[in-house]
Design an enzyme around this catalytic site. Structure first.
Site, mmCIF file in Angstrom:
data_model
loop_
_atom_site.group_PDB
_atom_site.id
_atom_site.type_symbol
_atom_site.label_atom_id
_atom_site.label_comp_id
_atom_site.label_asym_id
_atom_site.label_seq_id
_atom_site.Cartn_x
_atom_site.Cartn_y
_atom_site.Cartn_z
ATOM 1 N N SER A 114 42.858 35.241 39.869
ATOM 2 C CA SER A 114 42.550 35.961 38.544
ATOM 3 C C SER A 114 43.618 35.695 37.498
ATOM 4 O O SER A 114 43.364 36.012 36.374
ATOM 5 C CB SER A 114 42.777 37.480 38.998
ATOM 6 O OG SER A 114 41.314 37.884 39.522
ATOM 7 N N LYS A 173 48.619 43.136 31.375
ATOM 8 C CA LYS A 173 47.098 43.373 31.905
ATOM 9 C C LYS A 173 47.201 44.832 32.427
ATOM 10 O O LYS A 173 48.325 45.286 32.715
ATOM 11 C CB LYS A 173 46.981 42.406 33.383
ATOM 12 C CG LYS A 173 45.652 42.689 33.940
ATOM 13 C CD LYS A 173 45.629 41.607 35.109
ATOM 14 C CE LYS A 173 44.094 41.800 35.654
ATOM 15 N NZ LYS A 173 44.189 40.710 37.073
ATOM 16 N N SER A 177 40.180 37.690 36.772
ATOM 17 C CA SER A 177 39.966 39.074 36.326
ATOM 18 C C SER A 177 41.002 39.158 35.070
ATOM 19 O O SER A 177 40.874 40.173 34.180
ATOM 20 C CB SER A 177 40.221 40.175 37.124
ATOM 21 O OG SER A 177 41.684 40.017 37.749
#
Lengths: 472, 472
Positions: free
Chosen positions: A173, A74, A149
C-alpha cells in the site's frame, strides 16, 4: 505566485534558515494548492490549526532539515485532536485523544501536519476507491487511480500539495501507489517503525513508511520515523543509523537477483522492457545481476488473503459503537446495535474481508487455512533468505501494469489483489522494499522499480535507488 | 439410586496481585471510583497495542510452580474473539495453545484419605469490564478491563462437593500464601465454576456448568445439589441439556441461566501484537526466589516447635498473625505460650480495634519479655488482660508498665502461707478429694487462693506452696 513547495526540502530548508520564507508561507502555499486541486480529493480532513502551529514553531533550527515542512499523514494513523476516520463512515466523527508514536516523532521534528490523507477504507483496497469519502485522483492523469491503499498520500505528494507524506503498507500500500504516481515509497523492515497509533488492519504485516519525491528525502524522513517503542512490542531495537549514508555510492560489484517470476508474462510488456533497460544500465555500471528461480512467490496473494483477512476480522471487531465512533440508533438489543452500527458503518470491501476472515478462523478452518498459511509464510521467508545469502538486493517491477482507469477493478474484488502480486511477498517476509520511479510509459504514466533488501538493510536499497533515480 | 458416578471439574479464575494491569500501565486496584483506573489501551482505543507486564508472567510462573505444573518455556498469547459490550476489543487476550502451566496437582485430604486433584492447565488472561444494568441502560466500568487473571482448570477428577471444597480451600490457601492473589470470593478476586456430569458407565454424561457461586461452602452445596438433581432427572427418564446454571444460596438450588448454544466458536489465533515469550532459567529461578513459605511447609515447621494442629490451623488461617509468629521464631522463647497469647488476648485486642498486628507496638522483644514473666510467675494471665491495651499501643517496656499499673505480685511467704491455711481449713471436702487422687480439686483450691488474694499473688509460688501444704 510562489512555488516553494516544488523545491527540494534541502533548498526549502536553506530559504527558511536564511529567513527568506517562514513555515507559514509553506503552509499557505500548501493550503492554497489543496484548495485549487480539490478534485484530487487527496485529503479527508485538513488540520485547521496548522497556521497557528506554523506561527508557533519558534526559531528555525539550522540542523533540522524538516523544520517547518508540511507533511500529509495517512488517515489510519491517529492524530491527537485531529479527526482520524480510516476513510470509514464508522469513524467519521472520531477525534483521537492521543498521538501515534510516528506522529509524536514528526511533531518533535517540527514538521507541520497539513491534513489527513485519503485512503482505502481501513487500508483495504488497491485503488483507494473503497474510501467512504470517494477515491483520490491520480495527478498525472485524473481519469486514473492513484493506487492504494495510501492513495491520498500519493496524490498529495505527486500533485505537489505537500512534499512529504506518511503511508502504510500491509500488502504493497505504500509501494504500489508510489509506482502509479511516480514517487519514491519505502516500506521499512517490519518492526523498524512503531505501529502504536496505527489503526491495525493486519497486525503482522502493517508497517508505516515515507512517501516522497526523491530518494534522499525518503531516507531522511525514515531517519526520523524509526526506533524501538516500548509501546509496540513488535518494534525492534537497533543502533541509530543514517539511512542516507550510502546514497550516491557506486553500484560496482553489487550483487542483485532478479526472480524469473518478476519478469514473467504477468507483467505488462512495456514495464518488462523498462526493467530490462534498468538492468543493462546497472550491468554497465558494474553491478552483477542474475536471473534466479524463487519458489512460493506466486502463493503470496493467497497467503495475504488468509492472514490479512483473519487478522483484520479480529482487529476491526472493536468498532462496535460502544465506546467511540458512530453508533446506530434505534436498536432494541445489543446484537441489533452491533448489526446496525457495523452494517451501516463499514463499506462493502471491509465487510467482505471481515466475513472472509471470520470464516477462515472458524472451527477447523483455522487449521486448514490459517495455520497452513503461516507455515507457507515461513517458507517464503526462508526462500528470500536463501537468495540473500548470495545477493545484496532483489529487484523487479513494482506493479504488473501502470495505473488503471478509475472503476475498472471495482467490480472484481479478486482482480484488485492482482495489482499487488509483486509487492505482497515482501510483507510476508517482513523485509524492507522500495519503489523508485524509472520513467514513464508511452502514455506518460509512471513505472516503478521495486527494490527488496535484507532485513534492516534499508540503506543498501537507498544506495541502488539513488543510482537509478539519477538516470531514469 | 447410587449407581451413577459423578464427574466434576472446576475452573477457577483468580485476580493476580500486581501494580499495573496485564497489558497496560493502568493501576490494578479494586474499589476505585468508576472508570478512573483506565487508559486508551484498556478502552480498546483504535491504534493501541498491548505490552506485557513481566511481573504478571512471574506470578504465572510462581502459580505453575506451587501447583506442581510443568512450566511452558516458549509461549505466546492468543485472541479469543467474541462480541460482548464488556469486552472492549471484542477479543480477549488469553493463552489458548501455550498455557504457562500444565499437568499439575493439588494434594487434598478428605476424611483422612489423601488424593491428588489433577490440574489440566493454568493460563494468564485479561479480565473484562464490569457491567451494571439500570433499567434500559447498561453501564460499563473499565477499571476491571485488563486486570490480570489466572485461570486454573482441573481435570474431571473430582467426585463430590466435599472434595471440591477441600481442593478450593487448599488452592485458596496456596495462592494467598504465595502472594498470587487476595482470593476474596466476595470481591470477585476468586471465582469458581464447577462443571458436573453423572454417568453410569465410562462415557462422560452431559456437562452442566454452575456460575456465580459466592463461597467455597456454596460450591460444595451446589455440586451436591446438582448431582442429586441430575440423578433424579435421569431416573425420571429426562434428558440433561448442556447448560449454565447459577447457585441461589437462599433456596440452596441451582437455577438455569442459559442453555449452551452448540459450536461456540471463538476463532482463536495467535495474538500478533505480542511476540513469543521465551522464559529463561534465570527468569524462572528469579521468580521463584521470592516465594514465601507455603502452608504445608509452615505446618511442618510449627509442628516441630511444639504447636498442636489446632493452634497451627488457627495461625495459618490468620495471615498477619502467622507472618508475625514466623518472625518470632528467630527468638528463643516458649512458642506454645506465645501462640496461646497471640490467639487469645492479642487476637481479641486486634478484633476489637479492627487492627492487624503490624499496626501495633507489640515488638518481639516485648512479647518475649511477657512470655518470660508469665513463665516465671511474675505476671499472671489476669495481669496480661489488664496490660494488653498498653502493651499493644505504647512503646513502654513491660517493666515500665508493671510499675505504672502497680503490678507487684505478693511474694511474701508468710502472707501466702496464711491464705493457704485458711483455704485448706475452709475446703476440707476438696482437700480430701485431692488426697484421694482427684487432680481437679487442686485446680479448685488454687482458684480459691487466687480469689482470696484478688489475683495479686505470684501464681507459681502460690501453686508450689499449696502443693507443699497439701502433701504434708
Amino acid at each position: 505566485m510562489s512555488k516553494y513547495l516544488d523545491l527540494g526540502i534541502k533548498e526549502i530548508h536553506e530559504l527558511l534558515v536564511d529567513k527568506k520564507i517562514t513555515p507559514l508561507d509553506l503552509v499557505e502555499e500548501s493550503l492554497k494548492r489543496i484548495k485549487e486541486n480539490k478534485d484530487l480529493n487527496a485529503f479527508i480532513t485538513i488540520n485547521d490549526k496548522v497556521r497557528e502551529e506554523a506561527k508557533n514553531l519558534g526559531e528555525v533550527d539550522p540542523d533540522n532539515l524538516f523544520f517547518g515542512i508540511p507533511i500529509a499523514v495517512k488517515d489510519n494513523i491517529v492524530t491527537k485532536d485531529l479527526r482520524t476516520t480510516c476513510a470509514s463512515h464508522i469513524l467519521d466523527n472520531f477525534i483521537p485523544i492521543y498521538d501515534a508514536t510516528v506522529v509524536e516523532k514528526i511533531k518533535e521534528a517540527k514538521m507541520l501536519i497539513i491534513g489527513k490523507a485519503n485512503m482505502d477504507e481501513f487500508a483495504m483496497g488497491s485503488t483507494s476507491e473503497t474510501s467512504y469519502f470517494g477515491a483520490p485522483l491520480n495527478p498525472l492523469d485524473k481519469k486514473r487511480v492513484t493506487g492504494g491503499s495510501s492513495g491520498g498520500s500519493a496524490s498529495a505528494v505527486a500533485g505537489g500539495l505537500v512534499p512529504l507524506a506518511l503511508g502504510t503498507d500491509t500488502g504493497g500500500s505504500i509501494r504500489q501507489p508510489s509506482s502509479y504516481t511516480g514517487l519514491v515509497g519505502m516500506k521499512p523492515t517490519y518492526g523498524r517503525v512503531s505501529r502504536y497509533g496505527l489503526v491495525a488492519f493486519a497486525s503482522s504485516l502493517d508497517q508505516i513508511g515515507p512517501m516522497t519525491r526523491t530518494v534522499y528525502e525518503n531516507s531522511s524522513l525514515l531517519n526520523i520515523l524509526v526506533g524501538e517503542d516500548e509501546k509496540d512490542l513488535t518494534s525492534v531495537s537497533k543502533d541509530k543509523e543514517d539511512f542516507t549514508r550510502l546514497i550516491g555510492e557506486d553500484v560496482k560489484g553489487m550483487k542483485i537477483a532478479l526472480p524469473k517470476y518478476f519478469i514473467s508474462d504477468i507483467v505488462d510488456e512495456e514495464i518488462n522492457k523498462r526493467v530490462k533497460e534498468v538492468i543493462s544500465y546497472l550491468k554497465e555500471k558494474g553491478a552483477v545481476i542474475d536471473i534466479v528461480d524463487m519458489n512460493y512467490l506466486d502463493t503470496a496473494v493467497n497467503l495475504y488473503q488468509i492472514i490479512a483477512m483473519a487478522e483484520a476480522s479480529s482487529n476491526l471487531a472493536r468498532f462496535d459503537g460502544v465506546r467511540y465512533g458512530t453508533r446506530a440508533t434505534a436498536a432494541k438489543t445489543v446484537d441489533e446495535m452491533y448489526e446496525k452500527t457495523r452494517g451501516k458503518g463499514f463499506g462493502d470491501e471491509v465487510k467482505r474481508r471481515i466475513m472472509v476472515g471470520s470464516y477462515i478462523l472458524s472451527g477447523d478452518n483455522a487449521k486448514t487455512y490459517y495455520d497452513k498459511a503461516l507455515k507457507v509464510r515461513d517458507d517464503i521467508t526462508k526462500e528470500f533468505n536463501r537468495i540473500f545469502k548470495d545477493y545484496d538486493l532483489i529487484i523487479g517491477p513494482t506493479t504488473t501494469r501502470v495505473a488503471p482507469l478509475l472503476g475498472i477493478t471495482k467490480d472484481d474484488p479478486h482482480k484488485a489483489f492482482m495489482d499487488d502480486v509483486l509487492v505482497i511477498p515482501v510483507n510476508m517476509a517482513g523485509l524492507p522494499a522500495l519503489s523508485v520511479p524509472v520513467g514513464k510509459n508511452s502514455e506518460g504514466l509512471p513505472i516503478g522499480l521495486h527494490i527488496i533488501g535484507k532485513t534492516y538493510d534499508e540503506a543498501t536499497i537507498y544506495k541502488l535507488a539513488s543510482n537509478i533515480e539519477e538516470v531514469f | 439410586m447410587s449407581e451413577f458416578t459423578p464427574t466434576i471439574g472446576i475452573e477457577v479464575h483468580v485476580e493476580i496481585k500486581s501494580k499495573s494491569k496485564l497489558f497496560s500501565s493502568s493501576a490494578n486496584t479494586y474499589g476505585m471510583a468508576t472508570n478512573t483506573a483506565v487508559n486508551v489501551i484498556d478502552l480498546g482505543y483504535p491504534g493501541t497495542l498491548p505490552t506485557v507486564n513481566k511481573e504478571i508472567v512471574r506470578q504465572g510462573v510462581r502459580t505453575a510452580h506451587i501447583l506442581n505444573c510443568d512450566i511452558t518455556r516458549r509461549m505466546h498469547f492468543d485472541r479469543k474473539n467474541y462480541f460482548y459490550p464488556d469486552n472492549p476489543k471484542n477479543y480477549q487476550i488469553t493463552q489458548n495453545r501455550t498455557p504457562i502451566g500444565r499437568n499439575g496437582y493439588v494434594e487434598i485430604e478428605v476424611d483422612g484419605v489423601k488424593k491428588k486433584i489433577e490440574i489440566e492447565e493454568l493460563h494468564i488472561e485479561e479480565d473484562t469490564c464490569k457491567s451494571a444494568h439500570r433499567g434500559n441502560v447498561s453501564l460499563l466500568d473499565f477499571n476491571r478491563a485488563g486486570i490480570p487473571l489466572i485461570e486454573i482448570v482441573t481435570k474431571p477428577c473430582i467426585k463430590n462437593g466435599k472434595e471440591a471444597m477441600a481442593y478450593l480451600t487448599k488452592l485458596k490457601e496456596l495462592l494467598f500464601y504465595a502472594n498470587i492473589s487476595d482470593c476474596k470470593m466476595e470481591e470477585g478476586s476468586m471465582r469458581c465454576e464447577p462443571n458436573i456430569s453423572i454417568s453410569k458407565d465410562n462415557n462422560f454424561g452431559t456437562k452442566v456448568e454452575v456460575k456465580n457461586v459466592s463461597s467455597i461452602h456454596n460450591v460444595g452445596l451446589a455440586i451436591d445439589y446438582e448431582i442429586k438433581r441430575q440423578e433424579e432427572m435421569l431416573n425420571n427418564g429426562e434428558i440433561i441439556k448442556e447448560e449454565t446454571r447459577r447457585f441461589d444460596d437462599k433456596q440452596g438450588k441451582t437455577i438455569l441461566m442459559r442453555v449452551k448454544e452448540t459450536g461456540n466458536d471463538y476463532r482463536y489465533f495467535i495474538e500478533p501484537d505480542i511476540p513469543y515469550l521465551d522464559l529463561s532459567d534465570e527468569f524462572i529461578n528469579d521468580s521463584l526466589k521470592s516465594l514465601p513459605l507455603l502452608p504445608d511447609e509452615l505446618r511442618e515447621k510449627y509442628s516441630k516447635v511444639g504447636l498442636n494442629s489446632l493452634q497451627i490451623e488457627k495461625l495459618i488461617n490468620n495471615r498477619s498473625l502467622n507472618d508475625y509468629f514466623l518472625g518470632l521464631l528467630k527468638y528463643k522463647t516458649n512458642y506454645v505460650t506465645a501462640v496461646n497469647l497471640l490467639l487469645s488476648d492479642v487476637s481479641s485486642y486486634l478484633n476489637k480495634h479492627n487492627k492487624v498486628i503490624t499496626d501495633t507496638n507489640l515488638s518481639y522483644e516485648k512479647l518475649v519479655n511477657v512470655i518470660e514473666a508469665l513463665e516465671s510467675g511474675d505476671l499472671s494471665n489476669k495481669n496480661v488482660k489488664d496490660l494488653i491495651d498498653s502493651l499493644m499501643e505504647t512503646n513502654k517496656t513491660l517493666e515500665e508498665l508493671k510499675k505504672e499499673f502497680n503490678i507487684e505480685n505478693i511474694t511474701d511467704d508468710s502472707f501466702i502461707k496464711e491464705i493457704i491455711s485458711k483455704v485448706i481449713e475452709n475446703n476440707t471436702d476438696s482437700v480430701n478429694d485431692y488426697k484421694n487422687g482427684h487432680d481437679r480439686a487442686l485446680k479448685y483450691l488454687m482458684g480459691q487462693v487466687m480469689k482470696e488474694t484478688k489475683g495479686a499473688v505470684n501464681p507459681k509460688m502460690a501453686s508450689d506452696m499449696l502443693c507443699e501444704a497439701l502433701n504434708k
